[in-house]
Design an enzyme around this catalytic site. Structure first.
Site, mmCIF file in Angstrom:
data_model
loop_
_atom_site.group_PDB
_atom_site.id
_atom_site.type_symbol
_atom_site.label_atom_id
_atom_site.label_comp_id
_atom_site.label_asym_id
_atom_site.label_seq_id
_atom_site.Cartn_x
_atom_site.Cartn_y
_atom_site.Cartn_z
ATOM 1 N N THR A 146 0.636 -1.497 0.325
ATOM 2 C CA THR A 146 -0.158 -0.255 -0.532
ATOM 3 C C THR A 146 0.799 1.747 -0.399
ATOM 4 O O THR A 146 1.134 1.394 0.907
ATOM 5 C CB THR A 146 -1.065 0.021 1.077
ATOM 6 O OG1 THR A 146 -1.423 -1.303 1.591
ATOM 7 C CG2 THR A 146 -1.591 1.232 0.850
ATOM 8 N N GLU A 147 1.023 2.047 -1.496
ATOM 9 C CA GLU A 147 1.910 3.353 -1.361
ATOM 10 C C GLU A 147 3.155 3.185 -1.013
ATOM 11 O O GLU A 147 3.188 4.224 -0.595
ATOM 12 C CB GLU A 147 0.931 4.459 0.138
ATOM 13 C CG GLU A 147 -0.540 4.877 0.381
ATOM 14 C CD GLU A 147 -1.302 4.949 -0.951
ATOM 15 O OE1 GLU A 147 -0.325 5.889 -2.137
ATOM 16 O OE2 GLU A 147 -2.232 5.073 -1.866
ATOM 17 N N LEU A 148 3.395 2.247 -1.409
ATOM 18 C CA LEU A 148 4.650 1.736 -1.388
ATOM 19 C C LEU A 148 5.509 1.428 0.235
ATOM 20 O O LEU A 148 6.668 2.188 0.302
ATOM 21 C CB LEU A 148 5.940 2.984 -2.221
ATOM 22 C CG LEU A 148 4.907 2.758 -3.551
ATOM 23 C CD1 LEU A 148 6.312 3.307 -4.977
ATOM 24 C CD2 LEU A 148 5.370 1.245 -4.508
ATOM 25 N N TRP A 300 5.630 6.675 -0.206
ATOM 26 C CA TRP A 300 5.539 7.441 -1.163
ATOM 27 C C TRP A 300 5.121 8.581 -1.344
ATOM 28 O O TRP A 300 4.675 9.555 -1.806
ATOM 29 C CB TRP A 300 5.650 6.819 -2.573
ATOM 30 C CG TRP A 300 3.347 6.408 -3.303
ATOM 31 C CD1 TRP A 300 2.685 7.166 -1.883
ATOM 32 C CD2 TRP A 300 2.670 6.251 -4.288
ATOM 33 N NE1 TRP A 300 1.617 6.750 -3.134
ATOM 34 C CE2 TRP A 300 1.955 5.664 -4.545
ATOM 35 C CE3 TRP A 300 3.658 6.113 -5.568
ATOM 36 C CZ2 TRP A 300 0.951 5.991 -5.822
ATOM 37 C CZ3 TRP A 300 3.328 5.211 -6.692
ATOM 38 C CH2 TRP A 300 2.091 5.318 -6.440
#
Lengths: 532, 426
Positions: A146-148, A300
């Protein structure tokens, strides 16, 4: 050999919650704003997913070898596509059929489970990977969280699950002077390769593309190719990772973003020594140059590239801690609706909406945000949560069999010498009887291979499931998840649908009776133990 | 006897307790053979007037040739200030008033020398201008109507009361529902303070809603004691079917705070007490209903205390939602730091809900069957809540006698006292 460009797009849409009042707690177990969710999914599909997929498909078909892309699609997004815009699924399938598209694994709900519970994390990743395989016919070998979100601890879990490659952010504070344009490996898990996002070049497209105050505006594909040529020739890979909504939503069609997307592959292949490859290919052909240490999680998001978009203020921490306090209990639940809500409530977006750092990244945080303030988001989430807890408690009161039953009987055995052999025997018999009964129930279920079924045309599927005995169908659907059930139901004819619903109610009644009977058996057993 | 009465609002178009009190009082007065001409800035036509005559200030023409207006007109000019002033509104929230109920008023007259003015009758940015224009209208009404005494409710209508007295020479009674000190703590708006003080000074009698308020008039405004009379508010008997509303969906007991979430109402003491109760008894849910400038701060506090799964916020409740909330409550708490009267606990008791109120509220002067604590005494507050939740005998008693007590607080009786005040100055 040509150097590599890795194009990866994140696709995620949460189930947004409806306005859930205090008065609804204990009275209403529907939590989602169906109208808004449908509206948004349809809008984004039309503005972004469909035109962007068409653009990519065109390039994939025209360019023989050197153009490839990769996606991750969250389970919550997929389920909503099935419900609200099935044509999006079809269009991703045609991309998949080119054989030049890699689908990555992630958590089903786009959750932050990796930070809290290993088993929950694994459950969700498996659920998601299964779904990808079912719809796109490939088993994911590359993971992106999730979201890096990434840390050494997460790397360990990911490696343990058998993934070879993982994507994360090329955050300045972990790389220091190093360039993100190499393949790296995890410090703790040397076998796990890491692809790091080149945030400058990625954000040139994702954030700055339409910014007329930017000195490089307007950005063209040729200009972008020039920039690629400026990358030192010893740096073998450029990772461009971004939200898929960049195309048509964050950057409107009017800005020329689709022209850019369609021109980019041709321009890059003509003007540079780069070719487009998938993450697993890059991981295959390159050797990691070094390992990176990430003791504290990165992501990120925002300027800070950390977790503060989701966690950190009082409200976020409270909501996050409270929902994961249920994790252990939820592992024992088998009820489809309850599980489905459990996953949906974990979507990271709910915590994102509670973020109070409005000033630097407020614009991004407001995007698709249904709430006027983080406070409202928190109140609403906690109201829903309160209802969910009531339902979980009710479930365990009504279903001592699965999980709780075993626990109770194991407790009997753990009493050890304090109980007589005779009672032990009795307990074992109770357990065996109950287990046998439920095993029999399960045997009645004639397994239908849904994976195989979905490969057929809608017409064939329709014919097949309508030919079945509805009772068998119902039994086979057990544990298959809400999305499958919704799809199956939509393909049934009216008569069968009526039967199906009737049977479902019946099953509920019967299992309640069984549950009560077993409850009695257990309490009798306890009484005897008490007496002795 | 006939009374010319000035009020800013009248049910059903109310933002809080003031309008409800005006309705109760006029109904009570009618029972004592006292007729009322009630002047509101804006009448909507659906008010519950009964035998009362309701005058819409927006319909009255003002003749500028009258000498008196010169003076008043000047004040209209200088009073145009942007302000965030709320009058006595409860349990209402002012942010909402300013954003949703945008004040819109305009001059609608067409004659050069006489003018009509359409009031918004709301509480907005140019409230003070409306107050002054309302005074203009008051003098016009006073010169046309027959009456024996003038009665003005809260500072918004004091200039109107004074103007009416000047024109007619009839005695003036002003009614204090709340003072500027109650509304703002110590950050008093001097302009409003001046209007309040002038109103009390020019009045022949001043009615305060509690001894607490009476004391403030003496200490902060220097009003002579013999001019001040206390008449406590009452509550209209219940009309709604409570059973129909009272379906509770959670198995825990419910403890409710209802009111503006502002410093004056003491919401933070409710939260601290809730934490203490939950430590001993997890089978309780707390609800904070209302809005206000401390709303966000309170949410954060609840989150930090890690009890957000047991402590709920509803935001602003309206109409039936208020009744519904009370119907599902087991205990009602009003920990106000300063409350001239406080009518909501009476409504709670009317709905069979036992109440805990602060000693710093006017209503505590008349209630026997309520638990009274100092607002700052969080331990006592928690004890009281815990006791009412866990010792059924206590709560049963409070419920039974509380209901009887509140039913005996009739506007008829309050109105009789008000009539005596009128008679003393005729």
């Amino acid at each position: 050999m040509k150097r590599s460009i890795c194009l990866y797009f994140q696709i995620h849409q949460p189930f947004r919650l409806r306005t859930y009042r205090f008065f609804d707690i204990g009275a209403d177990d529907h939590y989602y704003d169906d109208y808004q969710n449908r509206y948004l999914i349809r809008r984004i599909s039309e503005k972004c997913y469909l035109p962007a997929n068409a653009t990519l498909l065109n390039a994939l078909n025209n360019i023989e070898e050197d153009f490839k892309v990769s996606f991750s699609i969250s389970g919550t997004a997929l389920e909503q596509f099935i419900k609200y815009s099935p044509e999006v699924i079809a269009s991703f399938r045609s991309l998949a059929e080119t054989g030049k598209v890699e689908f990555l694994a992630e958590t089903w709900a786009h959750s932050l489970a990796a930070l809290k519970s290993k088993s929950e994390f694994e459950t969700q990743v498996k659920k998601q990977a299964q779904l990808i395989e079912q719809y796109f016919g490939q088993k994911p070998v590359t993971f992106r969280n999730t979201e890096l979100v990434y840390s050494d601890d997460i790397a360990e879990m990911v490696a343990e699950m058998g993934f070879k490659t993982m994507l994360t952010e090329g955050a300045k504070h972990i790389l220091g002077w190093k360039s993100p344009n190499f393949l790296y490996s995890s410090a703790d898990e040397p076998k796990l390769n890491l692809l790091l996002r080149n945030y400058r070049l990625s954000d040139d497209i994702a954030f700055r593309f339409s910014n007329q105050a930017w000195s490089e505006w307007p950005l063209t594909a040729d200009k972008f190719s020039d920039w690629l040529n400026m990358i030192p020739s010893n740096e073998p890979v450029v990772n461009l990772f971004m939200d898929y909504e960049t195309f048509g939503e964050h950057q409107w069609a009017e800005t020329g973003i689709f022209d850019f997307l369609s021109a980019l592959p041709y321009s890059v292949l003509k003007n540079t020594d780069f070719a487009f490859r998938t993450p697993s290919e890059v991981s295959e052909i390159l050797k990691p140059v070094s390992s990176v240490f990430v003791p504290y999680p990165i992501s990120w998001a925002d300027e800070e590239r950390d977790l503060t978009a989701w966690l950190g203020n009082e409200m976020q921490d409270e909501a996050f801690d409270k929902i994961y306090a249920l994790a252990e209990k939820m592992q024992k639940v088998t009820d489809g609706k309850l599980l489905s809500d459990w996953y949906k409530l974990q979507s990271s977006d709910h915590f994102y909406y509670m973020c109070t750092k409005w000033f630097s990244d407020g614009e991004v945080h407001k995007y698709f945000n249904p709430y006027n303030s983080p406070y409202e988001a928190f109140i609403n989430y906690m109201n829903v949560y309160s209802d969910f807890v009531i339902r979980v408690d009710n479930y365990f009161n009504e279903n001592p069999i699965e999980g709780v039953l075993e626990e109770k009987i194991d407790e009997v055995f753990s009493l050890g010498k304090e109980i007589t052999n005779e009672l032990k025997k009795k307990a074992r018999k109770v357990k065996n009887d109950l287990m046998k009964e439920f095993a029999e129930d399960k045997q009645k279920i004639k397994e239908i291979d849904f994976d195989e079924l979905w490969q057929k045309s809608d017409k064939e599927i329709k014919k097949f499931i309508n030919s079945l005995d509805m009772q068998t169908l119902l039994a086979s659907l057990n544990d298959m998840g809400e999305d499958v059930e919704v799809r199956v139901k939509s393909l049934l004819n009216n008569e069968n649908k009526k039967k199906f619903i009737e049977f479902k109610d019946n099953v509920r009644k019967v299992s309640k009776q069984k549950i009560n009977a077993s409850k009695k058996m257990i309490s009798d057993l306890w009484n005897q133990i008490d007496k002795s | 006897m006939k009374v010319l009465m000035f009020g800013w609002e009248f049910p059903p178009h109310i933002t809080g307790g003031l309008g409800t009190a005006c309705l109760g009082l006029t109904r009570g007065l009618l029972k004592h053979d006292t007729d009322v001409i009630f002047v509101v800035p804006k009448a909507y036509g659906d008010e519950e007037t009964g035998n009362m005559q309701l005058v819409n200030a927006s319909d009255i023409e003002v003749d500028f040739r009258h000498a008196l207006y010169g003076d008043l007109w000047k004040r209209v000019e200088y009073m145009e200030i942007g302000s965030n002033i709320i009058p006595y509104v409860s349990p209402e929230e002012f942010e909402r008033l300013n954003t949703i109920e945008e004040l819109k008023s305009q001059e609608t007259g067409n004659s050069v020398l006489s003018k009509r003015y359409t009031f918004s009758g709301k509480y907005g940015a140019n409230l003070l201008e409306e107050v002054s224009r309302y005074a203009l209208i008051a003098s016009a009404v006073a010169s046309k109507k027959e009456f024996d005494v003038i009665h003005a409710h809260d500072w918004l209508t004091y200039p109107a009361g004074i103007a009416a007295k000047k024109v007619s020479g009839k005695p003036l009674v002003v009614h204090i529902h709340a003072t500027e000190f109650d509304r703002t703590g110590e950050n008093v708006n001097t302009l409003i303070y001046e209007i309040e003080k002038q109103g009390m000074m020019e009045a022949d009698r001043v009615i305060a809603v509690s001894n607490l308020t009476r004391q403030i008039c003496i200490e902060k405004y220097g009003i002579p004691e013999d001019k001040l009379v206390t008449v406590h508010n009452a509550v209209e008997p219940v009309e709604k079917e409570l059973d129909r509303l009272g379906q509770r969906n959670v198995k825990e007991k419910v403890v409710t705070f209802m009111g503006r979430i502002t410093f004056q109402k003491g919401p933070e003491y409710f939260i601290e007490a809730a934490k203490k109760v939950l430590e001993r008894d997890p089978n309780v849910r707390f609800v904070m209903a209302g809005q206000g400038d401390m709303f966000n701060k309170m949410i954060k506090r609840v989150a930090r205390l890690k009890m957000a799964d047991k402590f709920h916020f509803t935001g602003f409740l309206k109409g039936e939602e208020v009744d519904r909330m009370l119907a599902i409550s087991d205990v009602f708490v009003m920990p106000s730091v300063s409350e001239p009267f406080g009518i909501v606990p009476l409504e709670a008791m009317r709905s069979n809900v036992p109440v805990v109120i602060s000693k710093q509220s006017g209503v505590s002067e008349i209630l026997k069957h309520a638990i009274k604590v100092d607002f700052w005494d969080v331990h006592a507050l928690a004890d009281a809540i815990y006791g009412l939740l866990n010792y059924p005998s206590v709560s049963t008693m409070f419920r039974k006698y509380g209901k009887e007590e509140v039913d005996s607080l009739k506007w008829e009786n309050a109105a009789e006292k008000v009539k005596q005040v009128y008679q003393s100055i005729l």
